[in-house]
Motif scaffolding. Structure first.
Motif, PDB file in Angstrom:
ATOM      1  N   LYS A  70      -3.222  -1.214  23.580  1.00 46.37           N
ATOM      2  CA  LYS A  70      -3.608  -0.548  22.792  1.00 46.37           C
ATOM      3  C   LYS A  70      -2.308   0.301  22.598  1.00 46.37           C
ATOM      4  N   LYS A  71      -1.632   0.844  21.771  1.00 47.71           N
ATOM      5  CA  LYS A  71      -0.621   1.271  21.493  1.00 47.71           C
ATOM      6  C   LYS A  71      -0.991   2.110  19.918  1.00 47.71           C
ATOM      7  N   SER A  72      -0.775   3.311  19.592  1.00 51.42           N
ATOM      8  CA  SER A  72      -0.833   3.631  18.361  1.00 51.42           C
ATOM      9  C   SER A  72       0.523   4.051  18.215  1.00 51.42           C
ATOM     10  N   TYR A  73       0.524   4.658  16.723  1.00 52.81           N
ATOM     11  CA  TYR A  73       1.162   4.574  15.930  1.00 52.81           C
ATOM     12  C   TYR A  73       0.929   6.045  15.021  1.00 52.81           C
ATOM     13  N   VAL A  74       2.533   6.337  14.409  1.00 55.97           N
ATOM     14  CA  VAL A  74       2.416   7.145  13.134  1.00 55.97           C
ATOM     15  C   VAL A  74       3.797   7.463  12.433  1.00 55.97           C
ATOM     16  N   ILE A  75       3.432   7.743  11.127  1.00 51.23           N
ATOM     17  CA  ILE A  75       5.015   7.419  11.005  1.00 51.23           C
ATOM     18  C   ILE A  75       5.764   8.570  11.177  1.00 51.23           C
ATOM     19  N   THR A  76       7.379   8.910  10.907  1.00 56.23           N
ATOM     20  CA  THR A  76       7.745  10.313  11.215  1.00 56.23           C
ATOM     21  C   THR A  76       8.281  10.893   9.926  1.00 56.23           C
ATOM     22  N   ARG A  77       9.186  11.770   9.593  1.00 55.33           N
ATOM     23  CA  ARG A  77       9.561  12.055   8.501  1.00 55.33           C
ATOM     24  C   ARG A  77      10.601  11.060   7.717  1.00 55.33           C
ATOM     25  N   LEU A  78      11.540  10.334   9.004  1.00 58.88           N
ATOM     26  CA  LEU A  78      12.505   9.710   8.242  1.00 58.88           C
ATOM     27  C   LEU A  78      11.393   8.335   7.622  1.00 58.88           C
ATOM     28  N   GLY A  79      10.689   7.921   8.565  1.00 61.88           N
ATOM     29  CA  GLY A  79       9.259   6.853   7.939  1.00 61.88           C
ATOM     30  C   GLY A  79       9.143   7.092   6.658  1.00 61.88           C
ATOM     31  N   THR A  80       8.841   8.778   6.305  1.00 57.26           N
ATOM     32  CA  THR A  80       7.789   9.457   5.470  1.00 57.26           C
ATOM     33  C   THR A  80       9.190   9.427   3.907  1.00 57.26           C
ATOM     34  N   GLU A  81      10.460   9.449   4.582  1.00 60.60           N
ATOM     35  CA  GLU A  81      11.609   9.642   3.472  1.00 60.60           C
ATOM     36  C   GLU A  81      11.807   8.105   2.885  1.00 60.60           C
ATOM     37  N   MET A  82      11.761   6.930   3.587  1.00 59.58           N
ATOM     38  CA  MET A  82      12.165   5.697   3.386  1.00 59.58           C
ATOM     39  C   MET A  82      10.590   5.506   2.877  1.00 59.58           C
ATOM     40  N   LEU A  83       9.699   5.416   2.997  1.00 59.22           N
ATOM     41  CA  LEU A  83       8.009   4.724   2.241  1.00 59.22           C
ATOM     42  C   LEU A  83       7.789   5.630   0.799  1.00 59.22           C
ATOM     43  N   GLU A  84       8.523   6.718   0.649  1.00 57.68           N
ATOM     44  CA  GLU A  84       9.006   7.325  -0.800  1.00 57.68           C
ATOM     45  C   GLU A  84       9.908   7.144  -1.256  1.00 57.68           C
ATOM     46  N   LYS A  85      10.811   6.964  -1.145  1.00 61.34           N
ATOM     47  CA  LYS A  85      12.024   5.974  -1.831  1.00 61.34           C
ATOM     48  C   LYS A  85      11.777   4.754  -2.343  1.00 61.34           C
ATOM     49  N   GLU A  86      10.829   4.375  -1.070  1.00 63.56           N
ATOM     50  CA  GLU A  86      10.424   2.712  -1.679  1.00 63.56           C
ATOM     51  C   GLU A  86       9.273   2.987  -3.131  1.00 63.56           C
ATOM     52  N   TYR A  87       8.502   3.602  -2.565  1.00 61.98           N
ATOM     53  CA  TYR A  87       7.818   4.020  -3.880  1.00 61.98           C
ATOM     54  C   TYR A  87       8.258   4.074  -5.611  1.00 61.98           C
ATOM     55  N   GLU A  88       8.920   4.312  -4.976  1.00 59.99           N
ATOM     56  CA  GLU A  88      10.371   5.274  -5.860  1.00 59.99           C
ATOM     57  C   GLU A  88      11.012   4.321  -7.181  1.00 59.99           C
ATOM     58  N   ARG A  89      10.833   3.522  -6.161  1.00 64.99           N
ATOM     59  CA  ARG A  89      12.094   2.228  -6.264  1.00 64.99           C
ATOM     60  C   ARG A  89      11.459   0.955  -7.126  1.00 64.99           C
ATOM     61  N   LEU A  90       9.742   0.846  -6.293  1.00 66.53           N
ATOM     62  CA  LEU A  90       8.605   0.329  -7.175  1.00 66.53           C
ATOM     63  C   LEU A  90       8.808   0.741  -8.603  1.00 66.53           C
ATOM     64  N   ASN A  91       8.368   2.130  -8.627  1.00 70.34           N
ATOM     65  CA  ASN A  91       8.090   2.227  -9.892  1.00 70.34           C
ATOM     66  C   ASN A  91       9.419   2.429 -10.980  1.00 70.34           C
ATOM     67  N   LYS A  92      10.330   2.081 -10.518  1.00 72.43           N
ATOM     68  CA  LYS A  92      11.082   2.284 -11.505  1.00 72.43           C
ATOM     69  C   LYS A  92      10.813   0.522 -12.133  1.00 72.43           C
ATOM     70  N   LEU A  93      10.645  -0.433 -10.628  1.00 71.52           N
ATOM     71  CA  LEU A  93      10.978  -1.903 -11.657  1.00 71.52           C
ATOM     72  C   LEU A  93       9.676  -2.407 -12.574  1.00 71.52           C
ATOM     73  N   LYS A  94       8.824  -1.554 -12.468  1.00 74.73           N
ATOM     74  CA  LYS A  94       7.474  -1.114 -12.596  1.00 74.73           C
ATOM     75  C   LYS A  94       7.146  -0.765 -14.415  1.00 74.73           C
ATOM     76  N   LYS A  95       8.227   0.789 -14.616  1.00 75.30           N
ATOM     77  CA  LYS A  95       8.710   1.388 -15.872  1.00 75.30           C
ATOM     78  C   LYS A  95       9.998   0.081 -16.287  1.00 75.30           C
ATOM     79  N   ASP A  96      10.654  -0.676 -15.691  1.00 74.02           N
ATOM     80  CA  ASP A  96      11.728  -1.393 -16.488  1.00 74.02           C
ATOM     81  C   ASP A  96      11.019  -2.514 -16.801  1.00 74.02           C
TER      82      ASP A  96
END
Length: 111
Positions: A70-96
């Motif tokens: 059983k392996k456990s994982y956690v997001i890195t700073r790079l992953g957090t940046e990617m997740l935030e970027k995707e969240y912003e992209r999805l919000n832009k789609l919603k607003k459009d």
């Protein structure tokens, strides 16, 4: 580089990274995604472990511990940046969508 390869994230990728904002193992990720989405998104073990391996290689997540198999994982700073970027992209789609489809009265006459 991870940024080019993962310009946009699939739903499975997005939910995996959300789950890894806290340390989780694969089985817990699969359960959590199914719960979060009320069963709309189900990630099978093959897809999950393939994505986890790729995310580790790209330094999007890190392995934090291994107990037996059983392996456990956690997001890195790079992953957090990617997740935030995707969240912003999805919000832009919603607003459009809201602006163009639900927006002004003049557009409604074409619906």
């Amino acid at each position: 580089m991870a940024r080019e390869k993962y310009q946009t994230l699939t739903e499975q990728m997005f939910y995996i990274l959300i789950c890894l904002t806290q340390e989780n193992c694969g089985v817990d990720i699969m359960k959590r995604v199914e719960e979060l989405t009320n069963g709309r998104v189900i990630i099978g073990p093959g897809t999950l472990y393939s994505l986890l391996d790729n995310f580790v290689k790209e330094k999007i997540i890190i392995e934090t511990k291994t107990e037996n198999r059983k392996k456990s994982y956690v997001i890195t700073r790079l992953g957090t940046e990617m997740l935030e970027k995707e969240y912003e992209r999805l919000n832009k789609l919603k607003k459009d969508y809201e602006l163009l489809v639900k927006g002004s009265g003049s557009d409604e006459e074409y619906n």
